[in-house]
Each structure stands twice: as C-alpha cells, then as structure tokens.
Design an enzyme around this catalytic site. Structure first.
Site, PDB file in Angstrom:
ATOM      1  N   GLU A  52       4.560  15.959  -6.338  1.00 40.97           N
ATOM      2  CA  GLU A  52       3.614  14.851  -6.416  1.00 40.97           C
ATOM      3  C   GLU A  52       2.369  15.200  -5.594  1.00 40.97           C
ATOM      4  O   GLU A  52       2.421  16.001  -4.651  1.00 40.97           O
ATOM      5  CB  GLU A  52       4.260  13.570  -5.878  1.00 40.97           C
ATOM      6  CG  GLU A  52       5.438  13.114  -6.730  1.00 40.97           C
ATOM      7  CD  GLU A  52       5.933  11.707  -6.417  1.00 40.97           C
ATOM      8  OE1 GLU A  52       6.210  11.412  -5.249  1.00 40.97           O
ATOM      9  OE2 GLU A  52       6.048  10.901  -7.369  1.00 40.97           O
ATOM     10  N   TRP A  89       9.116   6.421   0.947  1.00 41.67           N
ATOM     11  CA  TRP A  89       9.933   5.758  -0.062  1.00 41.67           C
ATOM     12  C   TRP A  89      11.336   5.576   0.501  1.00 41.67           C
ATOM     13  O   TRP A  89      11.871   6.476   1.154  1.00 41.67           O
ATOM     14  CB  TRP A  89       9.979   6.606  -1.349  1.00 41.67           C
ATOM     15  CG  TRP A  89       8.621   6.692  -1.974  1.00 41.67           C
ATOM     16  CD1 TRP A  89       7.840   7.802  -2.088  1.00 41.67           C
ATOM     17  CD2 TRP A  89       7.883   5.617  -2.579  1.00 41.67           C
ATOM     18  NE1 TRP A  89       6.651   7.486  -2.701  1.00 41.67           N
ATOM     19  CE2 TRP A  89       6.655   6.162  -3.020  1.00 41.67           C
ATOM     20  CE3 TRP A  89       8.130   4.254  -2.775  1.00 41.67           C
ATOM     21  CZ2 TRP A  89       5.676   5.376  -3.655  1.00 41.67           C
ATOM     22  CZ3 TRP A  89       7.156   3.484  -3.396  1.00 41.67           C
ATOM     23  CH2 TRP A  89       5.959   4.048  -3.832  1.00 41.67           C
ATOM     24  N   MET A  94       0.848  -1.195   0.000  1.00 41.70           N
ATOM     25  CA  MET A  94       0.000   0.000   0.000  1.00 41.70           C
ATOM     26  C   MET A  94       0.884   1.245   0.000  1.00 41.70           C
ATOM     27  O   MET A  94       1.844   1.311   0.762  1.00 41.70           O
ATOM     28  CB  MET A  94      -0.867   0.030   1.254  1.00 41.70           C
ATOM     29  CG  MET A  94      -1.542   1.369   1.505  1.00 41.70           C
ATOM     30  SD  MET A  94      -2.130   1.548   3.206  1.00 41.70           S
ATOM     31  CE  MET A  94      -3.822   1.095   3.060  1.00 41.70           C
ATOM     32  N   ASN A  95       0.553   2.212  -0.882  1.00 37.49           N
ATOM     33  CA  ASN A  95       1.131   3.536  -0.667  1.00 37.49           C
ATOM     34  C   ASN A  95       0.031   4.589  -0.691  1.00 37.49           C
ATOM     35  O   ASN A  95      -0.963   4.429   0.034  1.00 37.49           O
ATOM     36  CB  ASN A  95       2.371   3.827  -1.523  1.00 37.49           C
ATOM     37  CG  ASN A  95       2.225   3.770  -3.014  1.00 37.49           C
ATOM     38  OD1 ASN A  95       2.074   2.699  -3.581  1.00 37.49           O
ATOM     39  ND2 ASN A  95       2.268   4.892  -3.687  1.00 37.49           N
ATOM     40  N   ASP A  96       0.153   5.645  -1.433  1.00 35.78           N
ATOM     41  CA  ASP A  96      -0.685   6.844  -1.296  1.00 35.78           C
ATOM     42  C   ASP A  96      -2.186   6.594  -1.084  1.00 35.78           C
ATOM     43  O   ASP A  96      -2.780   5.765  -1.787  1.00 35.78           O
ATOM     44  CB  ASP A  96      -0.619   7.696  -2.572  1.00 35.78           C
ATOM     45  CG  ASP A  96       0.758   7.820  -3.149  1.00 35.78           C
ATOM     46  OD1 ASP A  96       1.718   7.373  -2.524  1.00 35.78           O
ATOM     47  OD2 ASP A  96       0.870   8.378  -4.250  1.00 35.78           O
TER      48      ASP A  96
HETATM   49  N1  DQQ Z   1       2.962   7.456  -5.909  1.00 32.69           N
HETATM   50  C1  DQQ Z   1       2.091   7.199  -7.026  1.00 32.69           C
HETATM   51  C2  DQQ Z   1       2.264   8.379  -7.923  1.00 32.69           C
HETATM   52  C3  DQQ Z   1       2.631   9.455  -6.976  1.00 32.69           C
HETATM   53  C4  DQQ Z   1       3.544   8.766  -6.025  1.00 32.69           C
HETATM   54  C5  DQQ Z   1       2.458   5.893  -7.637  1.00 32.69           C
HETATM   55  C6  DQQ Z   1       3.662   9.417  -4.680  1.00 32.69           C
HETATM   56  O1  DQQ Z   1       1.085   8.653  -8.630  1.00 32.69           O
HETATM   57  O2  DQQ Z   1       3.206  10.552  -7.630  1.00 32.69           O
HETATM   58  O3  DQQ Z   1       2.201   4.847  -6.729  1.00 32.69           O
HETATM   59  O4  DQQ Z   1       4.022   8.534  -3.658  1.00 32.69           O
END
Ligand code: DQQ
Length: 517
Positions: free
Chosen positions: A231, A306, A51-53
């Site tokens: 971002e 990250w 999981m990210n954003d």
């Molecule tokens: N993560 C997404 C992008 C964004 C970045 C890709 C920011 O769309 O710019 O997983 O963590």
C-alpha cells in the site's frame, strides 16, 4: 452548452453538495471530539470523524497542504472523503473544508463495504494543484481505478469526468491503489501499489500530460519476504539515490519499509541496494513524502494502526498524523527521519536545563511533573557512562480521568506508564506500552546504528496520547500511541547499574493548541 458540459456541471454541483453535508457533519462533531481526554495538542487530527492515511502532501504557493483519508460522519471507517489542512511551518495547521467526497459510481458503493476516494497524491502543474486518488468500490469490476481532480486555489476541486486509469494492467493482481505522482525530466511518473502471487509490487506509469497514462511495468517487487501487497508506495530521489517506501500488508508484523537504490527510468525499474524500517514503533503507517521549496524531502505518516483497540470507541474522532520529519540518508547508509527544525518553535516554558551536563549515580533518578504535552532532549556521554541501562518512564500524574471511561482501568494514574529503556549491552532501545493505559500493549525495539558508539542523543515528543522518540536526530525512530487516563504526566529518568553521564539535557512544556479548529 453541450449536453456533456451540462452533465459535468450537475455532477460538480452534486459533489459540492456532498462536500457541504460532510463539512456540516465535521463541524457538528467537533465540540464533542475536543472534549475527549485523548485529543492531541500539537498533531494534526480531523476536527471530528475518522482519519487515516495522509494524502496529497504538497508545498503549493507557499503553504504546506496535508489531505487525509477521512470519514466525516463518524469515528469509524466509512466511505472515504479527503479531509484537508494547511500550514506555513509544518507545525501549526489550519483546517480547510473537506476537499473530495465520493459521488461518482466508481467511488460510491454500499457503506457496509469499503468505498470512496481512497489514498493518493498531489502535484502542481501550470499553477494548478492536481490530485490523483484511487476510486474504490468493494466488489465492483474493476474494484479500483485511478481518478484525478484539479484546483486553481488548492481548496475547491473539480473532478476529471472519467478515471484516468480505468483498471489494473494485471487481472490477477491483489490491489491496485494509492497513486503517487512526480515529475522527472519533463515527464510525469506514477507508482501504484499492488501485489501478485504473494509479492507486493509497485507498478509504474508514465504520462506527458497527466491525463493519458501508459503502463511501464513493475518498477519494484517484494523479494518474497516483504509482504503480499504494497500500500501507499512512494518513489523519490534523495541525495544521489532513489528511495522507495511502502506499507506492506501481511509482512510478519512489519508495517513500513524503505528501500534505497537506483532508478532506471528507461527500463522503468527500481533496483534496491539496501532496505530497512522507517519507524520501529507500532503506530506508523501509510507514510507519504513531499519535496518542499527548500528542497527538503518531508515525510508524514498516519500515527495509528489498523486493528488498534481504540478504533470504534465512540469518541467522535479517531486518527492523527505524525510530526513532520525530514528524510536524509544517514552516515551508515540507512534512512533517517529527522524532526523538522520548525518543531523547535513549539517549545514553551523550559522545565529543566542541564546545559553543562548531569551525572546520575547508579540507581539515582530525577523526575518532573508536567502537562500532557512536552519535549525532552538528552545527549549521553557514552565514553564516561557505565550504566547498563537508562530508564525513561512517562507515567500518569494529576487527576485520574478514568471515571469518565466505561472501559476504565483499575490502575492508579501513576501505574499507567510507558517505559523506554536504552540497553547498553544489547545496543538497543525498547518502548514498552504494556502498562501505558487503556490502549494496546506491546514492546517495540530498535537496534541502534553503529554510530551510537560515539554518541547517543534522544529527543522525545510526548503529546497526551502519543510518543515519538527520535534517536540520534532520527537515525532511528519509535512512534507509538499511548492511552493513560490522567490529567498530567510525570517524566522520570533513572540510571540503572552504573553512572550515567549526560552532556546536556533539556525539557520543555509544549503549551497551547497549535491545530486551529
Ligand atoms: N488506506 C486507504 C487505501 C490504502 C490504505 C483507504 C492504507 O487507499 O491502501 O483508506 O491505510
């Protein structure tokens, strides 16, 4: 039926098949993920996988929806899907099936390169939920386009047959992603994150119907010190101002930024009047906001970073979202992130309650043995406090779990500690995770606002592998992941160099798993 419709139907079924495969993989990994000693108790995580954003935050038909960047087939970043969860109170979440899978040629490329349905946002239009996201394929031309999907129930999404924005208006740009859409006076607006010539940018688009978008220009740009690519931009009204938040790339260790200013829709230009950092901790990125039906501006961010040491450690899951925070402009004009009031409902057994105050003599301390999830709150009477420092230590206690870890640590559980210090002379608070466990180290400091001369209130949420410290109800915030390998926690508070006077202090266990599986 026309051939286009037949084509669209088969692409829709391909999407549904891909979602089923994803869902199966997520469920298959959930048991293993649940066994991981670092799993959180009251934060939103994927049942398993990466999981990210946070994406597509929206209060839709009485429910809060949180989508998120998700790779269902492993605990590493792969072709991105959108995971999905809903909540009625921003605290207790229930998982919903994976919502978007990369199936179009502009969404899917070699799994070795970055690709997928990247970050974006959601709006409600004529009773439907409409998602906007960046379709990204490393190395293709264009690499990033903006795509759309709609849903009547907010669960099952139908992709628009073609991207709604086919490429960047600027051939030289560094990135073109993370559309955030909102409505203003009957028109739709979208900001997209980008960069040019070493400066992060938010590009502005406008639309009457959500499908046809016209480029309005650069709404805001870095002053030269604020990163080379922005971002996840989000531009929204707050009080009588507009706020722009961005996640800057390559900005001297700064990972989140806000600007408060004025928005001129006729000129398509946001003019910042002040700026600052939303959260001074190391694990806060890709924040996004939504307006709820009570008019609150709610923010949720990715509670990781990250490059973190705990990425790729084979735990069947990675990544969590922060607690929900309500944004307000604070007394001193800075951006405050207040814990939403619904978080009070998490409190379980009360372990300490010094309602009428507590006085700690110089170098005196108090401590409590706790489960790994708890909330601590303190009001410090500064006019009577002579201490140079308040030291708060969260250390491992109970059983040593490091045996299960090949990465292990030679420290005993009680030596795994996160130290938070209020430093009177510096008027700052620092969070030190150098000895916190097997994760990243570092010391993170926040300078206290001038209003702290009158009062200092601390609210600390600890959830196994996370710490969120709200200072003066979120005038300043520090968010960090910590990775102690112990079955319990010990909280110790200590007055250093003088008497410390608390007007009140309270401590609760947070029990029960509040994220449904
Ligand atoms: N993560 C997404 C992008 C964004 C970045 C890709 C920011 O769309 O710019 O997983 O963590």
């Amino acid at each position: 039926m026309t051939s286009t419709n037949t084509g669209e139907n088969s692409r829709q079924s391909e999407h549904e098949e891909a979602l089923k495969r994803a869902e199966k993989a997520v469920q298959a990994g959930a048991g293993r993920a649940a066994q991981d000693p670092f799993r959180l108790r009251y934060h939103l995580m994927a049942p398993s996988g990466w999981m990210n954003d946070p994406n597509g935050l929206i209060h839709f038909k009485g429910e809060y929806h949180a989508f998120y960047q998700h790779f269902p087939f492993g605990d590493y970043q792969g072709p991105m899907y959108w995971g999905h969860a809903v909540s009625r109170d921003l605290v207790r979440w229930e998982h919903r099936p994976v919502a978007l899978a990369p199936t179009e040629p502009y969404e899917f490329g070699s799994p070795e390169g970055g690709c997928g349905c990247w970050s974006g946002s959601a709006v409600e239009h004529e009773g439907e939920m409409v998602l906007f996201y960046t379709a990204h394929v490393d190395g293709s031309t264009p690499e990033e386009v903006q795509a759309m999907a709609t849903s009547k129930d907010g669960i099952r999404f139908i992709k628009h047959p073609v991207p709604v924005i086919q490429g960047s208006p600027d051939g030289e740009c560094f990135g073109f992603r993370d559309p955030k859409v909102w409505e203003h006076e009957g028109r739709w607006y979208m900001v997209i994150g980008s960069g040019n010539n070493g400066r992060g940018r938010a590009l502005l688009y406008e639309s009457a119907n959500l499908v046809e978008w016209s480029y309005q220009g650069v709404a805001a740009e870095s002053d030269g010190t604020q990163g080379d690519m922005w971002e996840c931009p989000d531009l929204f009204p707050l009080g009588d101002k507009y706020v722009l938040i961005v996640s800057p790339m390559n900005m001297d260790g700064v990972k989140n930024l806000y600007m408060i200013g004025e928005m001129d829709f006729a000129e398509g230009r946001f003019t910042p009047e002040s700026s600052g950092i939303i959260d001074d901790g190391p694990d806060f990125y890709a924040a996004q906001t939504m307006r709820d039906s009570n008019g609150r501006r709610i923010l949720i961010a990715w509670m990781d970073m990250w490059g973190s040491k705990l990425i790729n450690t084979g735990r069947a899951w990675y990544g969590a979202l922060t607690l929900a925070r309500e944004l307000q402009i604070a007394e001193d004009g800075t951006l405050a992130s207040r814990p939403v009031k619904e978080l009070d409902t998490l409190r379980g057994e009360q372990v300490a309650n010094f309602e009428s105050g507590l006085r700690l003599q110089p170098d005196e301390d108090r401590s409590w043995e706790l489960p790994t999830a708890f909330e601590w709150q303190a009001d410090i009477e500064l006019s009577e406090t002579e201490a140079q420092e308040l030291r708060i230590v969260i250390s491992g206690a109970g059983e040593d779990l490091s045996g299960a870890e090949s990465a292990g640590t030679s420290r005993s559980v009680s030596d795994q500690r996160t130290i938070i210090r209020w430093l009177a002379a510096q008027s700052s608070i620092e969070l030190n995770r150098n000895e916190a466990g097997i994760g990243d180290s570092g010391i993170y400091t926040t300078a206290l606002p001038a209003t702290v001369n009158a009062r200092l209130q601390l609210r600390l949420f600890v959830d196994n592998s996370s710490v969120e410290l709200f200072i003066n109800d979120g005038d300043r915030v520090l968010t960090s992941r910590i990775y102690p390998l112990a079955s319990g926690r010990r909280l110790q508070i200590q007055a250093v160099g003088g008497t410390l006077v608390f007007k009140g202090m309270r401590l609760w266990k947070v029990d029960g798993l509040v994220v449904g599986q």
